[in-house]
Design an enzyme around this catalytic site. Structure first.
Site, PDB file in Angstrom:
ATOM      1  N   SER A  91       0.819  -1.211   0.000  1.00 22.68           N
ATOM      2  CA  SER A  91       0.000   0.000   0.000  1.00 22.68           C
ATOM      3  C   SER A  91       0.856   1.264   0.000  1.00 22.68           C
ATOM      4  CB  SER A  91      -0.927   0.021   1.206  1.00 22.68           C
ATOM      5  OG  SER A  91      -1.706  -1.157   1.248  1.00 22.68           O
TER       6      SER A  91
HETATM    7  N1  SAH Z   1      -0.867  -4.501   4.049  1.00 27.25           N
HETATM    8  C1  SAH Z   1      -0.091  -4.876   2.899  1.00 27.25           C
HETATM    9  C2  SAH Z   1      -0.846  -4.571   1.627  1.00 27.25           C
HETATM   10  C3  SAH Z   1      -1.135  -5.792   0.866  1.00 27.25           C
HETATM   11  S1  SAH Z   1      -2.255  -5.586  -0.498  1.00 27.25           S
HETATM   12  C4  SAH Z   1       1.256  -4.219   2.932  1.00 27.25           C
HETATM   13  O1  SAH Z   1       1.586  -3.523   3.888  1.00 27.25           O
HETATM   14  O2  SAH Z   1       2.000  -4.403   2.014  1.00 27.25           O
HETATM   15  C5  SAH Z   1      -3.655  -6.483   0.064  1.00 27.25           C
HETATM   16  C6  SAH Z   1      -3.441  -7.906   0.436  1.00 27.25           C
HETATM   17  O3  SAH Z   1      -4.709  -8.414   0.825  1.00 27.25           O
HETATM   18  C7  SAH Z   1      -2.971  -8.832  -0.701  1.00 27.25           C
HETATM   19  O4  SAH Z   1      -1.787  -9.433  -0.333  1.00 27.25           O
HETATM   20  C8  SAH Z   1      -4.100  -9.846  -0.837  1.00 27.25           C
HETATM   21  O5  SAH Z   1      -3.655 -11.154  -1.146  1.00 27.25           O
HETATM   22  C9  SAH Z   1      -4.718  -9.791   0.538  1.00 27.25           C
HETATM   23  N2  SAH Z   1      -6.081 -10.280   0.652  1.00 27.25           N
HETATM   24  C10 SAH Z   1      -7.119 -10.092  -0.189  1.00 27.25           C
HETATM   25  N3  SAH Z   1      -8.222 -10.731   0.269  1.00 27.25           N
HETATM   26  C11 SAH Z   1      -7.871 -11.311   1.453  1.00 27.25           C
HETATM   27  C12 SAH Z   1      -8.559 -12.138   2.397  1.00 27.25           C
HETATM   28  N4  SAH Z   1      -9.817 -12.472   2.257  1.00 27.25           N
HETATM   29  N5  SAH Z   1      -7.868 -12.564   3.480  1.00 27.25           N
HETATM   30  C13 SAH Z   1      -6.569 -12.242   3.667  1.00 27.25           C
HETATM   31  N6  SAH Z   1      -5.866 -11.505   2.793  1.00 27.25           N
HETATM   32  C14 SAH Z   1      -6.505 -11.034   1.701  1.00 27.25           C
END
Ligand code: SAH
Length: 219
Positions: free
Chosen positions: A69
């Protein structure tokens, strides 16, 4: 693990200072959030080829069509959760990705449970977090749309992927006076804050955002 240049620490500190100055210009006021963002080396969470761009205010690819993000949005979500001088307490993060936000959260919350549905990413998050030795962070492989019943209730929940509607399980797993923040919407998404008071839930809307979708099941 990648070998970093001897001056990477110093130049990364300078870049991180820049990032924090920019967050202030963008309106982030919460000193605790700014300090946490200054402390966490974002470059350690992205691929080597992208490390030079780690402190730009942009989302960066993690592979598997996921992104780390944008710093402003990470800061903004945590600032909203802490509004009114509130402590984050026991916190659930849905969508751990590479683990960056979990590392920031570890400095603001008493306990962090970070759930990720893609196995390859949770492994990456583990590798990224290990050298930082953050004893209050636990990573879990699973579908975060059902929350994390074994660790509930949570004082705070932050969702890093956009939901079509607010998952009931996450509301149910909020402690009394707990707060949940998440992007909601299919095309146009908005940050929504849900505050629990007993059996009542109050919703407030904040800025428009762009997140990858919250998906069901695991991969
Ligand atoms: N917080 C992260 C951002 C990751 S982007 C960071 O600091 O980099 C969002 C993430 O949400 C992705 O990795 C995706 O695989 C995950 N995601 C999407 N749906 C999800 C679910 N139902 N349960 C857990 N993770 C999920």
């Amino acid at each position: 693990m990648a070998v970093r240049q001897p001056d990477a620490g110093l130049s990364s500190m300078r870049a991180r200072n820049h990032m924090v100055e920019r967050l202030k210009e963008q309106g982030v006021r919460d000193q605790g959030v700014l300090a946490a963002m200054l402390a966490v080396p974002r470059h350690a969470f992205v691929e080597e080829a992208l490390a030079s761009r780690a402190y730009e205010d942009t989302a960066l690819p993690l592979g598997r069509q996921q992104t780390i993000s944008q710093p402003f949005i990470v800061a903004r979500m945590l600032e909203i959760l802490r509004m009114g001088g509130r402590e984050l307490g026991k916190t659930l993060e849905v969508g751990a990705g590479c683990g960056y936000q979990a590392a920031v959260l570890s400095r603001l919350a008493s306990d962090v449970y970070a759930v990720e549905r893609i196995r390859q990413l949770i492994e990456r998050a583990k590798d990224n977090l290990r050298p930082l030795r953050l004893p209050n962070v636990r990573l879990k492989y699973g579908d975060g749309t059902v929350g994390l019943p074994e660790a509930a209730p949570f004082d705070s929940i932050v969702v890093a992927a956009a939901a079509g509607s607010i998952p009931q399980a996450l509301k149910d797993q909020l402690a009394d006076r707990g707060r949940l923040i998440l992007p909601v919407g299919a095309g146009e998404q908005q940050l929504v804050l849900v505050e629990r008071q007993g059996s009542a839930f109050r919703e407030s809307r904040f800025e428009s955002v762009r997140f990858v979708p919250l998906l069901m099941g695991i991969e």
